[in-house]
Design an enzyme around this catalytic site. Structure first.
Site, short mmCIF file in Angstrom:
data_model
loop_
_atom_site.label_atom_id
_atom_site.label_comp_id
_atom_site.label_asym_id
_atom_site.label_seq_id
_atom_site.Cartn_x
_atom_site.Cartn_y
_atom_site.Cartn_z
N CYS A 1 0.71 -1.21 0.05
CA CYS A 1 -0.20 0.36 0.22
C CYS A 1 0.60 0.93 -0.47
CB CYS A 1 -0.77 -0.31 1.58
SG CYS A 1 -1.74 1.70 1.67
N CYS B 1 -1.05 3.25 -6.87
CA CYS B 1 -1.79 3.11 -5.35
C CYS B 1 -2.33 2.13 -5.81
CB CYS B 1 -3.67 3.72 -4.89
SG CYS B 1 -4.69 2.73 -4.54
#
Ligand code: DGL
Length: 275
Positions: A70, A201
């Site tokens: 992440c 992302c």
């Protein structure tokens, strides 16, 4: 055992590459989907979640190394986690890690993620690259540092992927609605001449096909860059340097355990589709 975590489904795009690279390793994946999205949340909140998840993956499931799959959690928490678990300063911290790992390790390594601006800046033909990421990543110090280096050579256009994470969590990655959402964030970059789009992302690779389609239809074909394969290669190097075995079952497929803080239907569905 390799621990991997994300705010939700996104980190499965990293797990997929880790699985390809290390077919015999056991993996435990934690989706913090009760708290998704991380993007607009405070650094303190994300740090606290990253700490709790680390304790669980290491202490309860036996992870020897953690992949922060992440970008947002890396931006908010990697320095904090490394300070506490990779280079413990006090004897008390060191003893805590030994206790957590059942005496196997006195430090824990973390592999983080950051937008792949470097490869994009080498690859672009127009000299303009686009970076799609969350607010947390784009406002973080790490990204600011990277941007300062590469903006000397190329023009960098950033945009938050508005609603991208929410759509991916619902399993909505294609079709007219997904295309309209993608188009809103992508269009300004394309109009500025971007030919290379960094997926900053881990949720966004699920929208890669839609991004390519929208760009083509707007008359600005692009290449997208997903850093997950590079992360998996880096993981192997760090495991080798740390003496952590990359195979838990010689000649046999490694196991994958999926955990989540919220409802897990979409997670299991995405896992099955992806792998
Ligand atoms: N997948 C994450 C990232 O790479 C987090 C997305 C979110 O929860 O906002 O940034």
């Amino acid at each position: 055992m390799i621990g991997i975590f994300d705010s939700g489904i996104g980190g499965l795009s990293v797990l997929k590459e880790v699985r390809k690279t290390l077919p015999e390793a056991d993996l435990v994946y934690y989706a913090d989907n009760a708290n998704c999205p991380y993007g607009p949340k405070s650094r303190e909140f994300i740090r606290s979640r990253a700490e709790t998840i680390t304790e669980e993956l290491v202490g309860k499931y036996g992870a020897d190394i953690i992949v922060i799959a992440c970008n947002t959690a890396t931006a908010a928490a990697v320095s904090f986690l490394r300070k506490k678990y990779s280079e413990p300063e006090t004897e008390e911290q060191r003893l805590h890690i030994l206790e957590l790992t059942g005496g196997r390790h006195d430090h824990i390594r973390f592999i983080g993620m950051e937008p792949a601006v470097k490869p994009a800046s080498r690859q672009t033909c127009t000299g303009v690259i686009g970076v799609l990421a969350t607010a947390g990543t784009l406002h973080g110090q790490k990204y600011t540092d990277i941007r300062n280096i590469y903006s000397q050579d190329v023009r960098i256009m950033e945009h938050i992927g508005e609603n991208f994470v929410e759509m991916v969590e619902k399993g909505q990655t294609s079709g007219p609605e997904a295309e309209a959402v993608v188009s809103r964030s992508l269009r300004p970059m394309l109009e500025a001449g971007a030919d290379t789009i960094v997926l900053g992302c881990t949720h966004y690779p699920f929208l890669a096909e839609t991004i390519l389609k929208v760009a083509r239809e707007l008359g600005h074909p692009v290449t997208v860059i997903n850093p997950a394969p590079a992360v998996a290669r880096h993981l192997i190097d760090v495991m080798a340097a740390e003496g952590i075995p990359t195979s838990d079952h010689p000649q046999k497929a490694g196991k994958t355990l999926l955990l989540s803080s919220g409802e897990d239907t979409q997670l299991r569905k995405a896992y099955r589709t992806l792998l």
